[in-house]
Write a protein that holds these residues in place. Structure first.
Motif, PDB file in Angstrom:
ATOM      1  N   MET A 221       1.208  -1.278   0.204  1.00 29.39           N
ATOM      2  CA  MET A 221       0.283  -0.098   0.105  1.00 29.39           C
ATOM      3  C   MET A 221       0.854   1.192  -0.424  1.00 29.39           C
ATOM      4  O   MET A 221       1.852   1.339   1.013  1.00 29.39           O
ATOM      5  CB  MET A 221      -0.841  -0.267   0.953  1.00 29.39           C
ATOM      6  N   ALA A 222       0.849   1.925  -0.949  1.00 25.57           N
ATOM      7  CA  ALA A 222       1.402   3.667  -0.475  1.00 25.57           C
ATOM      8  C   ALA A 222       1.504   3.790   0.552  1.00 25.57           C
ATOM      9  O   ALA A 222       0.545   4.053   1.425  1.00 25.57           O
ATOM     10  CB  ALA A 222       0.528   4.804  -2.057  1.00 25.57           C
ATOM     11  N   THR A 223       2.787   4.640   0.841  1.00 28.57           N
ATOM     12  CA  THR A 223       3.498   5.063   1.839  1.00 28.57           C
ATOM     13  C   THR A 223       2.854   6.242   2.351  1.00 28.57           C
ATOM     14  O   THR A 223       3.008   6.407   3.225  1.00 28.57           O
ATOM     15  CB  THR A 223       5.368   4.837   1.869  1.00 28.57           C
ATOM     16  N   ASP A 224       2.165   7.344   1.444  1.00 26.01           N
ATOM     17  CA  ASP A 224       2.000   8.365   1.431  1.00 26.01           C
ATOM     18  C   ASP A 224       0.894   8.721   2.013  1.00 26.01           C
ATOM     19  O   ASP A 224       0.417   9.802   2.515  1.00 26.01           O
ATOM     20  CB  ASP A 224       2.066   9.607   0.224  1.00 26.01           C
ATOM     21  N   LEU A 225       0.428   7.933   2.658  1.00 24.80           N
ATOM     22  CA  LEU A 225      -1.285   7.502   3.352  1.00 24.80           C
ATOM     23  C   LEU A 225      -1.210   8.294   4.412  1.00 24.80           C
ATOM     24  O   LEU A 225      -0.175   7.937   4.812  1.00 24.80           O
ATOM     25  CB  LEU A 225      -2.033   5.811   3.299  1.00 24.80           C
ATOM     26  N   LYS A 226      -2.043   9.071   5.348  1.00 23.34           N
ATOM     27  CA  LYS A 226      -1.864   9.564   6.389  1.00 23.34           C
ATOM     28  C   LYS A 226      -3.137   8.252   6.893  1.00 23.34           C
ATOM     29  O   LYS A 226      -3.515   7.607   7.178  1.00 23.34           O
ATOM     30  CB  LYS A 226      -2.846  10.585   6.577  1.00 23.34           C
ATOM     31  N   GLU A 227      -2.235   8.145   8.009  1.00 22.57           N
ATOM     32  CA  GLU A 227      -2.758   7.488   9.839  1.00 22.57           C
ATOM     33  C   GLU A 227      -3.803   7.876  10.767  1.00 22.57           C
ATOM     34  O   GLU A 227      -2.960   9.311  10.918  1.00 22.57           O
ATOM     35  CB  GLU A 227      -2.270   6.699   9.810  1.00 22.57           C
ATOM     36  N   THR A 228      -4.605   7.521  11.282  1.00 18.67           N
ATOM     37  CA  THR A 228      -5.478   8.073  12.298  1.00 18.67           C
ATOM     38  C   THR A 228      -4.751   7.509  13.221  1.00 18.67           C
ATOM     39  O   THR A 228      -4.221   6.645  13.513  1.00 18.67           O
ATOM     40  CB  THR A 228      -6.806   7.906  11.911  1.00 18.67           C
ATOM     41  N   PRO A 229      -4.714   8.167  14.314  1.00 20.36           N
ATOM     42  CA  PRO A 229      -3.792   7.861  15.542  1.00 20.36           C
ATOM     43  C   PRO A 229      -4.737   6.276  16.223  1.00 20.36           C
ATOM     44  O   PRO A 229      -4.029   5.388  16.749  1.00 20.36           O
ATOM     45  CB  PRO A 229      -4.707   8.717  16.783  1.00 20.36           C
ATOM     46  N   LEU A 230      -6.106   5.901  15.526  1.00 18.98           N
ATOM     47  CA  LEU A 230      -6.415   4.466  15.332  1.00 18.98           C
ATOM     48  C   LEU A 230      -5.605   3.883  14.758  1.00 18.98           C
ATOM     49  O   LEU A 230      -6.363   2.053  15.574  1.00 18.98           O
ATOM     50  CB  LEU A 230      -7.532   4.430  16.113  1.00 18.98           C
TER      51      LEU A 230
END
Lengths: 364, 125
Positions: free
Chosen positions: A1-10
């Motif tokens: 999966m593309a690594t530039d995706l943002k991740e939520t705190p969860l």
């Protein structure tokens, strides 16, 4: 999966629970945990919780905040008392939709705008362009996590988890909570048609809160169920059912557009012209009563050989057991009970226009 | 779920049973798991001739519609009618009850062109 995706705190919680993660509006988000159907049913029958940390939080304050927002948004800001919220829209000057959002009046001249993740940048840029002296706009989306707890059991869950607090705020109201990590917002709003609340909290609070809520026998739910739940209610999804090509009047959102307010909000002139000329189309509910493939975005709605429109959204309704969808049908083809056809991979299936919502939540 | 050893795979997640003529075709456990709850299956007409790599069926989950590709060239001689009422059989039992069609290969398939269960699983990463 593309690594530039943002991740939520969860995100670690989602991974630990075996959620299926997908890219959505630049974020890596859970589309489902156990499955879309059981999650959908949990929200209709009991209670589910969604990570909505991807959504954007814009704060507007200053001595001119209310009068300035009155000129940017379609609904009547002055109808909101402090602590109240409503659904509203941000438009292009030609009346096309930029975004739909919830406006929370936190205090007389302090507001929270809850906007779609996919439109956060565009909304922020647009509002900055239109900014006046005496108005301060602050994009605090990166600081806040969001949890939506939805379902007929939601108020009981809140009472069980936080007995020291009085009851939830009333429907379409918000309460500001002071926490050691900063302000949090408890809102009696949602996107499922069920009772429930949404919590916007500083990122550092998200994981404990998520675990606490799950421990109250609340089902973790992904974006898949969020989509089928909102579509059963006929709630539009921006980017699918709303777009710059259609006005909110065509989308059937006239209730949230105050043409009567004395202020000229951006897009108002175009909407008045469109209303007087007659709406070219209406976002219309369609059902496919017979067994067949699920309705999906993009399928053509046909009247004989004439293509009337394409579905903007569609799914197999988990609550109703048949296909439901919406399309901008041209005027004259929008009354309930009209028999049309949908083209699915070259095959035709009967569909019928209906009044929205498709599903009526059971009164709790 | 362990993969039965008599199956061969495409990278696009279809399986075909070796050692039988006609040969059953379906989708992998990994594929059904990725798709989620399967709610509709569009199967081809009996008698249809398909090329290797041709899309011949559509499997639809709540979220998406996926084309299914023929692992070998041949004729569709049977379709799994049970999927009409119970598409979820693909989720429950992708290698047995959840088969899609049976294909009579046009010629002896080049089995070594297809993936072994081990190579297929390696490709999943």
């Amino acid at each position: 999966m593309a690594t530039d995706l943002k991740e939520t705190p969860l995100h670690a919680e989602h991974d630990a629970q075996g959620a299926r993660m997908v890219p959505f509006a630049g974020w890596r988000m859970p589309v489902q945990y156990e499955g879309i159907l059981p999650e959908h049913r949990a929200v209709r029958a009991s209670c589910g919780v969604f990570d909505i940390s991807h959504m954007g939080q814009l704060f507007v304050e200053g001595p001119k905040a209310a009068t300035w927002l009155e000129r940017q948004l379609t609904n009547a800001v002055d109808a909101l008392a402090p602590g109240q919220a409503h659904y509203t829209l941000l438009l292009h000057p030609n009346g096309g939709v930029i975004d739909d959002l919830i406006l929370y009046r936190l205090a007389g001249e302090r507001f929270l705008l809850l906007v779609n993740a996919a439109k956060l940048e565009e909304d922020t840029a647009c509002l900055r362009d239109r900014l006046d002296a005496g108005v301060h706009l602050d994009n605090r989306s990166a600081d806040y996590a969001g949890l939506a707890v939805q379902g007929p059991r939601a108020a009981d869950v809140a009472a069980q988890l936080w007995p020291e607090h009085s009851a939830l705020p009333d429907r379409n109201h918000v309460r500001i909570l002071a926490t050691p990590q900063g302000e949090a917002f408890l809102c009696r709003t949602g996107y499922t048609g069920e009772d429930g609340f949404e919590l916007f909290v500083p990122n550092a609070m998200a994981t404990d809160l998520w675990k606490t809520i799950l421990a109250a026998d609340v089902t973790p739910c992904g974006l898949g169920a969020r989509d089928t739940l909102r579509l059963e209610m006929g709630y539009p999804l921006n980017g699918a059912d709303l777009s710059p090509e259609h006005s909110p009047l065509e989308a059937g959102l006239g209730f949230f557009v105050s043409l009567a307010k004395p202020v000229d909000f951006v897009g108002k002139g175009a909407l008045i012209v469109q209303r007087e000329a007659g709406l070219p189309s209406r976002l219309t509910g369609l059902i496919m009563p017979d067994k067949g493939p699920p309705l999906r975005h993009g399928y053509a709605i046909m009247k004989g050989d004439e293509k009337l429109a394409e579905l903007t959204s569609g799914c197999l309704s988990p609550s109703l057991g048949h296909g439901i969808g919406m399309a901008y049908l041209p005027s004259g083809h929008t009354k309930p009970g009209l028999d049309l056809e949908v083209d699915i991979r070259g095959r035709r299936f009967p569909v019928t226009t209906v009044k929205k919502p498709f599903y009526h939540p059971k009164k709790s | 779920m362990s993969i039965p050893q008599h199956l061969k795979f495409l990278e696009s997640h279809e399986w075909i049973a070796t050692g039988h003529d006609p040969a059953a075709v379906g989708i992998s456990d990994h594929a059904q798991s990725e798709m989620g709850e399967i709610v509709f299956v569009e199967l081809p007409e009996i008698g249809r001739e398909v090329e290797a790599g041709e899309a011949f069926a559509v499997v639809e989950s709540v979220k998406a519609a996926s084309d299914i590709y023929a692992p070998v060239a041949g004729q569709i001689v049977e379709a799994n009618e049970a999927l009409g009422n119970e598409p979820g059989l693909i989720n429950e039992d992708p290698y047995e009850k959840g088969w899609l069609v049976k294909i009579k290969p046009a010629a002896e398939p080049a089995w070594d062109q297809l993936l072994s269960p081990e190579d297929y699983e390696k490709g999943l990463g």
